[in-house]
Design an enzyme around this catalytic site. Structure first.
Site, PDB file in Angstrom:
ATOM      1  N   LYS A 122       0.868  -1.184   0.000  1.00 15.01           N
ATOM      2  CA  LYS A 122       0.000   0.000   0.000  1.00 15.01           C
ATOM      3  C   LYS A 122       0.898   1.225   0.000  1.00 15.01           C
ATOM      4  CE  LYS A 122      -1.831   2.993   2.124  1.00 15.01           C
ATOM      5  NZ  LYS A 122      -1.826   4.493   1.889  1.00 15.01           N
TER       6      LYS A 122
ATOM      7  N   GLU B  24       9.897   2.159  10.705  1.00 14.07           N
ATOM      8  CA  GLU B  24      10.903   3.218  10.575  1.00 14.07           C
ATOM      9  C   GLU B  24      10.129   4.526  10.605  1.00 14.07           C
ATOM     10  OE1 GLU B  24      13.650   5.399   7.317  1.00 14.07           O
ATOM     11  OE2 GLU B  24      13.356   3.245   7.021  1.00 14.07           O
TER      12      GLU B  24
ATOM     13  N   CYS C 116      13.860  10.966   6.630  1.00 14.42           N
ATOM     14  CA  CYS C 116      13.851  10.576   8.046  1.00 14.42           C
ATOM     15  C   CYS C 116      15.190  10.832   8.709  1.00 14.42           C
ATOM     16  CB  CYS C 116      13.508   9.094   8.186  1.00 14.42           C
ATOM     17  SG  CYS C 116      12.093   8.554   7.245  1.00 14.42           S
TER      18      CYS C 116
ATOM     19  N   GLU D 230       9.340  17.214  14.497  1.00 16.53           N
ATOM     20  CA  GLU D 230       9.852  16.904  13.163  1.00 16.53           C
ATOM     21  C   GLU D 230       9.137  17.773  12.130  1.00 16.53           C
ATOM     22  OE1 GLU D 230      11.029  12.941  10.656  1.00 16.53           O
ATOM     23  OE2 GLU D 230       9.007  13.009  11.481  1.00 16.53           O
TER      24      GLU D 230
END
Length: 518
Positions: free
Chosen positions: A193, A268, A302, A399
């Site tokens: 997906k 992750e 990331c 973030e």
């Protein structure tokens, strides 16, 4: 902002949109290209001007169920395919990725806004991921010999079954290969997906794997939204594990959704990664690395070093040099080879990043470079540097996931370590110093899953990749990936020399029955 210029990439993009995207994107289930059973679709847009790019089939629980059943059925035979044969197929996939690398790079840039200069290497890395795991497929089931007195113990690894792979929008093609290649090498089947904001190259990857001879049902692709297709995938009882790359809050939702079926999860997740610059470092090299790791890939990565901790004696000079470089970064058309920063992936994400400029001012930080929109259309943001920041500010803790860097001063090693660890994330860390003992000492104390000393992020595929704290669960890379996609089984063979305790060989004792009185 650099002006759009005529370039062969634009001609190729136009051809690809006309030939591959005009008819829309479908699901790939059981080896067939299909529409959603509901007939529902959604529109994907290009971030250069937010115009419509392609119509995409919108999957739901019914489509996920069909894909999961196809993966389950295919697993019964794929698990028995030899490692050597899986290796051959995965190498063919890598060959086709390389053959179509320019096409992949161009469509990735159009779909995500990432600069073409980085997407070329991302396509090459996708092929490298498949080659790396192709060569490990023959040994994926290998275990250990564990002899004991009277026994031969040995372990083997076996594929866990059909797995769900949910990939993000920032570098979708490369990150899809990073998850799918080891799953296939291990003998698992896959339901993929992709992120709804960047669905295009997932279709290319499905086409490539089908052309390479991957059996029907081994890889299935279902487009859709997290709250529909994603939720159904994480809850489906035939899916034995879910590998997810993305935002931390979404990861916690997936863990809850998979709890009832006891799904194994690999996450992750987010990061607020520090790069720590001591005054004894090679400051020219450190500057290059700091600028590269926050402003490349639009800052949408990331592992970006989004907090730079600078020893106070060099803070002013070093931040001035970062600001100068940030102001000179070429922002513009992602298909232009000279562009260094393209548009952010989606208007919603663009607004999120833009919102941190006011937050920085409110908290008392200084915007030393950038801090504004670029151009009148599209999702372009100027490379930004915040100075005069403290670690307790939102710009230091949250973030942002854009080309935005927060610079924080520190006094000494102890202060730097406290600041570096004082966030909820722990994905990566970067350290610049010429003091060897300090480098080792600091790296041991830094709460992060991956640490680079005197370097930017340079991946070595056999090494473990993953984070601690709110940055994730589990590790990718090398055999670490097989630990997730495979079950370890121990088999104990008796040599006939041990003695088993014997029960029931004597005369049974007489049980006295009590007679009730009265």
């Amino acid at each position: 902002m650099t002006q759009t210029s005529a370039h062969p990439n634009h001609d190729l993009a136009r051809e690809l949109r006309e030939s591959q995207l005009t008819g829309g994107l479908k699901h790939f289930i059981g080896g067939e290209w299909v529409d959603s059973q509901s007939g529902e679709t959604f529109q994907s847009h290009t971030p250069t001007d937010n115009s419509a790019l392609v119509t995409v089939a919108s999957g739901d629980a019914a489509d996920i169920d069909r894909a999961a059943r196809a993966a389950h059925d295919a697993f019964q035979t794929w698990r028995e395919v030899s490692g050597a044969e899986r290796r051959n197929i995965l190498h063919k996939i890598a060959d086709l990725i390389e053959k179509r690398s320019q096409e992949i790079a161009v469509l990735e840039s159009v779909d995500t806004g990432q600069a073409i200069r980085f997407m070329k290497s991302a396509a090459a890395r996708g092929a490298e991921n498949f080659r790396f795991y192709a060569d490990r497929a023959p040994g994926a089931q290998d275990g250990e010999s564990l002899p004991a007195p009277g026994f031969l113990n040995y372990s083997i690894r076996q594929p866990i079954g059909p797995v769900g792979v949910i990939t993000p929008w920032n570098t979708p093609f490369m990150l899809s290969t990073w998850k799918i290649a080891p799953a296939l090498a291990a003998g698992c089947t896959v339901v993929h997906k992709p992120a709804e904001w960047s669905p295009v190259t997932a279709t290319l990857l499905a086409e490539i794997m089908d052309e390479a001879g991957l059996p029907k049902g081994v890889h299935n692709l279902v487009h859709g939204f997290g709250e529909s297709a994603g939720k159904a995938l994480t809850e489906h009882p035939l899916i034995k594990a879910v590998a997810f790359v993305g935002e931390t809050v979404t990861g916690s939702h997936i863990m809850r959704q998979g709890a009832d079926t006891l799904k194994r999860v690999h996450f992750e997740l987010g990061g607020k990664n520090p790069v720590v610059v001591f005054d004894d470092a090679d400051l020219d090299k450190a500057l290059d690395a700091v600028v590269f790791m926050i402003y490349s890939l639009n800052g949408e990565r990331c592992t970006s070093s989004s907090r730079v901790l600078i020893q106070e004696g060099i803070y002013d000079e070093f931040t001035a040099r970062i600001a100068e470089r940030a102001r000179n970064i070429r922002v513009g058309d992602p298909l232009d080879p000279d562009t260094e920063v393209g548009p952010l992936v989606h208007p919603r994400h663009f607004q999120k990043v833009m919102g941190y400029f006011d937050k920085a001012r409110e908290e008392g930080a200084t915007i030393a470079a950038g801090g504004e929109r670029v151009g009148g259309e599209g999702n372009y943001v100027s490379p930004t540097l915040f100075t005069g920041a403290r670690n307790d500010m939102r710009i230091s803790q949250e973030e942002i996931f854009g080309p935005v860097l927060t610079a924080i001063p520190f006094t000494d090693e102890a202060d730097a370590l406290v600041l570096a660890n004082d966030v909820k994330y722990g994905l990566a860390g970067y350290l610049w110093t010429n003091d060897l003992t300090r480098a080792h000492r600091f790296a041991h104390g830094l709460e992060a899953g991956m640490i680079w000393v005197n370097s930017e992020n340079v991946r070595h595929l056999p090494t473990p990749f993953g984070g601690v704290k709110n940055s994730g669960i589990g590790r990718d890379g090398g055999d670490y990936s097989f630990e997730f996609y495979m079950e370890t089984k121990n088999i104990a063979i008796s040599l006939g020399t041990h003695k088993t305790a014997r029960l029931g060989v004597g005369q049974a004792p007489v049980v006295q029955k009590e007679v009730a009185e009265g």
